[in-house]
Design a protein around this motif. Sequence first.
Motif, PDB file in Angstrom:
ATOM      1  N   ALA A 301       0.863  -1.187   0.000  1.00 48.37           N
ATOM      2  CA  ALA A 301       0.000   0.000   0.000  1.00 48.37           C
ATOM      3  C   ALA A 301       0.891   1.225   0.000  1.00 48.37           C
ATOM      4  O   ALA A 301       1.983   1.207   0.585  1.00 48.37           O
ATOM      5  CB  ALA A 301      -0.906  -0.001   1.229  1.00 48.37           C
ATOM      6  N   CYS A 302       0.452   2.272  -0.642  1.00 50.34           N
ATOM      7  CA  CYS A 302       1.266   3.496  -0.633  1.00 50.34           C
ATOM      8  C   CYS A 302       1.063   4.198   0.702  1.00 50.34           C
ATOM      9  O   CYS A 302       0.086   3.936   1.400  1.00 50.34           O
ATOM     10  CB  CYS A 302       0.886   4.390  -1.811  1.00 50.34           C
ATOM     11  N   PRO A 303       1.972   5.084   1.076  1.00 48.07           N
ATOM     12  CA  PRO A 303       1.826   5.735   2.385  1.00 48.07           C
ATOM     13  C   PRO A 303       0.751   6.819   2.392  1.00 48.07           C
ATOM     14  O   PRO A 303       0.360   7.296   3.454  1.00 48.07           O
ATOM     15  CB  PRO A 303       3.214   6.340   2.634  1.00 48.07           C
ATOM     16  N   GLY A 304       0.300   7.214   1.215  1.00 43.93           N
ATOM     17  CA  GLY A 304      -0.638   8.351   1.152  1.00 43.93           C
ATOM     18  C   GLY A 304       0.145   9.654   1.199  1.00 43.93           C
ATOM     19  O   GLY A 304       1.289   9.702   1.648  1.00 43.93           O
ATOM     20  N   CYS A 305      -0.446  10.686   0.666  1.00 39.94           N
ATOM     21  CA  CYS A 305       0.195  12.004   0.683  1.00 39.94           C
ATOM     22  C   CYS A 305      -0.877  13.038   0.366  1.00 39.94           C
ATOM     23  O   CYS A 305      -2.072  12.716   0.373  1.00 39.94           O
ATOM     24  CB  CYS A 305       1.339  12.064  -0.328  1.00 39.94           C
ATOM     25  N   GLY A 306      -0.476  14.250   0.062  1.00 42.95           N
ATOM     26  CA  GLY A 306      -1.446  15.309  -0.189  1.00 42.95           C
ATOM     27  C   GLY A 306      -2.307  15.073  -1.415  1.00 42.95           C
ATOM     28  O   GLY A 306      -3.291  15.783  -1.630  1.00 42.95           O
ATOM     29  N   ARG A 307      -1.955  14.089  -2.223  1.00 41.58           N
ATOM     30  CA  ARG A 307      -2.772  13.821  -3.414  1.00 41.58           C
ATOM     31  C   ARG A 307      -4.020  13.019  -3.092  1.00 41.58           C
ATOM     32  O   ARG A 307      -4.853  12.802  -3.954  1.00 41.58           O
ATOM     33  CB  ARG A 307      -1.948  13.039  -4.449  1.00 41.58           C
ATOM     34  N   THR A 308      -4.086  12.480  -1.883  1.00 39.91           N
ATOM     35  CA  THR A 308      -5.310  11.779  -1.500  1.00 39.91           C
ATOM     36  C   THR A 308      -5.654  12.153  -0.065  1.00 39.91           C
ATOM     37  O   THR A 308      -4.933  11.808   0.860  1.00 39.91           O
ATOM     38  CB  THR A 308      -5.191  10.246  -1.667  1.00 39.91           C
ATOM     39  N   THR A 309      -6.696  12.922   0.095  1.00 39.30           N
ATOM     40  CA  THR A 309      -7.055  13.364   1.440  1.00 39.30           C
ATOM     41  C   THR A 309      -8.060  12.418   2.082  1.00 39.30           C
ATOM     42  O   THR A 309      -8.314  12.483   3.276  1.00 39.30           O
ATOM     43  CB  THR A 309      -7.635  14.796   1.395  1.00 39.30           C
ATOM     44  N   VAL A 345      -2.872  -1.876  -2.827  1.00 39.29           N
ATOM     45  CA  VAL A 345      -3.953  -0.899  -2.659  1.00 39.29           C
ATOM     46  C   VAL A 345      -3.291   0.475  -2.643  1.00 39.29           C
ATOM     47  O   VAL A 345      -2.503   0.783  -1.747  1.00 39.29           O
ATOM     48  CB  VAL A 345      -4.724  -1.146  -1.343  1.00 39.29           C
ATOM     49  N   MET A 346      -3.602   1.278  -3.654  1.00 40.92           N
ATOM     50  CA  MET A 346      -2.870   2.536  -3.845  1.00 40.92           C
ATOM     51  C   MET A 346      -3.813   3.735  -3.781  1.00 40.92           C
ATOM     52  O   MET A 346      -4.994   3.631  -4.112  1.00 40.92           O
ATOM     53  CB  MET A 346      -2.156   2.502  -5.193  1.00 40.92           C
ATOM     54  N   GLY A 347      -3.240   4.861  -3.379  1.00 33.11           N
ATOM     55  CA  GLY A 347      -4.070   6.032  -3.073  1.00 33.11           C
ATOM     56  C   GLY A 347      -4.406   6.939  -4.237  1.00 33.11           C
ATOM     57  O   GLY A 347      -5.311   7.765  -4.124  1.00 33.11           O
ATOM     58  N   CYS A 348      -3.692   6.864  -5.368  1.00 33.45           N
ATOM     59  CA  CYS A 348      -4.030   7.721  -6.506  1.00 33.45           C
ATOM     60  C   CYS A 348      -3.347   7.190  -7.764  1.00 33.45           C
ATOM     61  O   CYS A 348      -2.653   6.174  -7.729  1.00 33.45           O
ATOM     62  CB  CYS A 348      -3.641   9.182  -6.238  1.00 33.45           C
ATOM     63  N   VAL A 349      -3.529   7.913  -8.866  1.00 37.22           N
ATOM     64  CA  VAL A 349      -3.023   7.385 -10.149  1.00 37.22           C
ATOM     65  C   VAL A 349      -1.524   7.619 -10.368  1.00 37.22           C
ATOM     66  O   VAL A 349      -0.969   7.108 -11.339  1.00 37.22           O
ATOM     67  CB  VAL A 349      -3.784   7.988 -11.356  1.00 37.22           C
ATOM     68  N   VAL A 350      -0.849   8.372  -9.445  1.00 35.07           N
ATOM     69  CA  VAL A 350       0.571   8.659  -9.687  1.00 35.07           C
ATOM     70  C   VAL A 350       1.380   7.359  -9.751  1.00 35.07           C
ATOM     71  O   VAL A 350       2.072   7.087 -10.726  1.00 35.07           O
ATOM     72  CB  VAL A 350       1.139   9.617  -8.612  1.00 35.07           C
ATOM     73  N   ASN A 351       1.294   6.558  -8.672  1.00 35.56           N
ATOM     74  CA  ASN A 351       1.984   5.269  -8.667  1.00 35.56           C
ATOM     75  C   ASN A 351       1.009   4.099  -8.688  1.00 35.56           C
ATOM     76  O   ASN A 351       1.430   2.945  -8.729  1.00 35.56           O
ATOM     77  CB  ASN A 351       2.851   5.125  -7.411  1.00 35.56           C
ATOM     78  N   GLY A 352      -0.275   4.417  -8.583  1.00 35.82           N
ATOM     79  CA  GLY A 352      -1.288   3.371  -8.422  1.00 35.82           C
ATOM     80  C   GLY A 352      -1.274   2.312  -9.503  1.00 35.82           C
ATOM     81  O   GLY A 352      -1.018   1.127  -9.225  1.00 35.82           O
ATOM     82  N   PRO A 353      -1.508   2.669 -10.756  1.00 33.77           N
ATOM     83  CA  PRO A 353      -1.550   1.633 -11.796  1.00 33.77           C
ATOM     84  C   PRO A 353      -0.224   0.888 -11.927  1.00 33.77           C
ATOM     85  O   PRO A 353      -0.213  -0.339 -12.101  1.00 33.77           O
ATOM     86  CB  PRO A 353      -1.891   2.432 -13.060  1.00 33.77           C
TER      87      PRO A 353
HETATM   88  S1  SF4 Z   1       0.237   6.694  -4.907  1.00 32.16           S
HETATM   89 FE1  SF4 Z   1      -0.614   8.759  -4.929  1.00 32.16          FE
HETATM   90  S2  SF4 Z   1      -1.522   9.001  -2.896  1.00 32.16           S
HETATM   91 FE2  SF4 Z   1      -0.136   7.273  -2.754  1.00 32.16          FE
HETATM   92  S3  SF4 Z   1       1.748   8.197  -2.016  1.00 32.16           S
HETATM   93 FE3  SF4 Z   1       1.909   8.080  -4.252  1.00 32.16          FE
HETATM   94  S4  SF4 Z   1       1.214  10.064  -4.969  1.00 32.16           S
HETATM   95 FE4  SF4 Z   1       0.538   9.882  -2.823  1.00 32.16          FE
END
Ligand code: SF4
Length: 412
Positions: A301-309, A345-353
């Motif tokens: 899982a990604c750590p999350g960041c400002g791109r997903t609140t 399980v990823m938080g947005c499309v930056v690294n998600g796909p």
């Molecule tokens: S995948 Fe998106 S939400 Fe998750 S850490 Fe990377 S940039 Fe932030």
Amino acid sequence: MSENNFSINRRSSVGVRVGSIMLGGGAPVVVQSMTNTDTVDEVATVEQVAQLARAGSELVRITVNSMEAAKAVAGIRARLDEMGCHVPLVGDFHFNGHKLLTSYPECAKALAKFRINPGNVGHGKKRDEQFATLIETACKYDKPVRIGVNWGSLDPEMLARIMDENAASSNPQDAKYVMREALIASALESAAKAEEIGLNRNKIVLSCKVSGVQDLIMVYRDLAARCDYALHLGLTEAGMGSKGIVASTAALAILLQEGIGDTIRISLTPEPGGSRSREVIVAQEILQTMGLRAFVPLVAACPGCGRTTSTYFQELAESIQAYVRDEMIVWRGQYDGVENMTLAVMGCVVNGPGESKHANIGISLPGSGETPVAPVFVDGQKTVTLKGDNIANEFRAIVDQYVSEKYPRKVV
Ligand code: SF4
């Protein structure tokens, strides 16, 4: 060794059979744990042993500290067997083990291994007699023994002797060195005595536990080089929460990477009300994230960041990890290789796909300002896009379907 491109040359050790489990001799590193119930309370102890076994503990140690506890052991074994829980039990003996094991042969028979601490066997002449009784009992019932030295209870006579030898040497070492040497000497000398008494090498496991990471690494490197007994690794008094996990992982990962260690126990202090099984999960995760064994599908899982609140992806990551861990109790018996499955399980499309494509099944939740849809990738291919309020359930259904279609059914 694993399917990844790396190999670890395991230290060669004499294999020791503990009930149905093999320690050392090239067997995979075994996960073990210990109860914290009063052994006299058979119901509570049975419940906790079963819980630890369900979590994946392959051996479970119980305290045997009194006549009442020794009396309870055979009943605990019988109740577990009735439940279909056949995890081997290890008895932990200090001070009065010689008396308990000889007074309660049923206790000796019900245990798959005895753990004795040479620093807590007795003093002077009594020490030797009591140690001999313990070993003779192990020989009589054909049980292996862990000679488990702990720096909190080092044999004072041994320590004094090694301090004297160090002081008289032409190149005296510092106090830490003396302590480490005393630990190792206590384990090796006790093992040699046990062999003299008649215990076979394939019935002996050694441990030398300390609470400092660097000390543990130095002690085990030295111990590993000086013998070929099977080794039990663990940091003693590792502590609570993240400190206990980090310290144990730091020490054990280095030793395991060097091929040292045949079984591990993570001595975590549970938070009040916390589950004892956490130490089993941490042990499994150390071995699995290092690629040494696989137990349960792991979720990246990604750590999350400002791109997903939204916290939705965190909740989904947590719930799907819990889901696969629970399901593994059934899957393990039904499907071959399912423990190697990977999820993301990823938080947005930056690294998600991208990350999703590397997993067997990955989902990329929408980040802030993104279209509220969640593409799912299966074995690198986008298969479906989920949306709406039922994403978690639909994702679980995709996981279930993947497991039933991808992994061959076990022949029962
Ligand atoms: S995948 Fe998106 S939400 Fe998750 S850490 Fe990377 S940039 Fe932030």
